[in-house]
Design a protein around this motif. Sequence first.
Motif, short mmCIF file in Angstrom:
data_model
loop_
_atom_site.label_atom_id
_atom_site.label_comp_id
_atom_site.label_asym_id
_atom_site.label_seq_id
_atom_site.Cartn_x
_atom_site.Cartn_y
_atom_site.Cartn_z
N UNK A 44 42.67 43.65 51.47
CA UNK A 44 43.78 42.91 50.81
C UNK A 44 43.55 42.90 49.30
N UNK A 45 42.31 42.58 48.87
CA UNK A 45 42.01 42.52 47.44
C UNK A 45 42.24 43.88 46.79
N UNK A 46 41.93 44.96 47.52
CA UNK A 46 42.14 46.30 46.96
C UNK A 46 43.64 46.55 46.78
N UNK A 47 44.42 46.18 47.80
CA UNK A 47 45.88 46.36 47.68
C UNK A 47 46.40 45.57 46.48
N UNK A 48 45.92 44.34 46.32
CA UNK A 48 46.41 43.49 45.23
C UNK A 48 46.00 44.06 43.86
N UNK A 49 44.81 44.67 43.81
CA UNK A 49 44.35 45.28 42.54
C UNK A 49 45.26 46.45 42.17
N UNK A 50 45.63 47.24 43.16
CA UNK A 50 46.50 48.39 42.87
C UNK A 50 47.89 47.90 42.45
N UNK A 51 48.37 46.87 43.14
CA UNK A 51 49.66 46.29 42.76
C UNK A 51 49.62 45.81 41.30
N UNK A 52 48.52 45.13 40.94
CA UNK A 52 48.36 44.61 39.57
C UNK A 52 48.49 45.75 38.55
N UNK A 53 47.82 46.87 38.83
CA UNK A 53 47.85 48.01 37.89
C UNK A 53 49.25 48.64 37.85
#
Length: 243
Positions: free
Chosen positions: A76-85
């Motif tokens: 989930x954190x990885x998905x959110x990091x990509x969304x942030x970028x």
Amino acid sequence: MLLIKLDATDSTNAYLKDLLVKQNPPDGTVVQADCQKKGRGQLGREWISDPGKNLTISILKRFDQLKASDQFAISISTSLAIVEVLKRYEVPDIRVKWPNDILSGKQKLCGILVENIVKGAYLKAAVIGIGLNVNQDQFPPGLKATSISLQIGKELPLENVLKDLTGALERQINKFLSGPVENAQVSYEEMLYGKGERMLFSTPLGDSFSGVIQGIDTIGRLVVKRDSGTEDTYGLNEIRMVL
Ligand code: BTN
């Protein structure tokens, strides 16, 4: 950050997992390859990416005392990091298709393959594999895929995207580690493709059914209210959403 940059390898996930066994790479080690000969996708699929155009990377995260049941929070954190970028680059209509495909509209922009190293009840490390389409301008017909450059109309230097991505991942994982898991759950649900909508699902046995996506539970399973009226939760690889 230790960056291992390779011209070619079979799979950056396989390379980093092998390194983890043979040496003692530090937390945050990144393996990046211009070309993967056997890039791995979810469900044993292959990940194909134009050489030199996109980010194909694996990042090592080590953990201390993290419960094995928190595994999905890492993805989930990885998905959110990509969304942030992607938001920073003003990519339009970003959504996360459960469990962790990142879409722009209905087209896939990024795939994530997290391979966990679990010892007993604890998650010791995670090899976070990310295939992010950055500058690829053509995809095989029928492959509902896109890239950042196709979406925003300009190419981006891969090293800048990598720097932004590793920074965002660090922030998102620390946020998860220092706060209640519900925070990550809520942020993920805000981006969840099809939430509140009736969607079609398929099972590995080839059956299909439809139901309304309610959200995810605290360990990342998808909650679906089936047309039959029951509310069921599904773990990784138990169902796929049909786009
Ligand atoms: C998927 O959507 O099926 C997941 C794709 C993950 C691809 C990345 S590319 C870098 C890393 N190394 C691999 O072999 N796979 C992941």
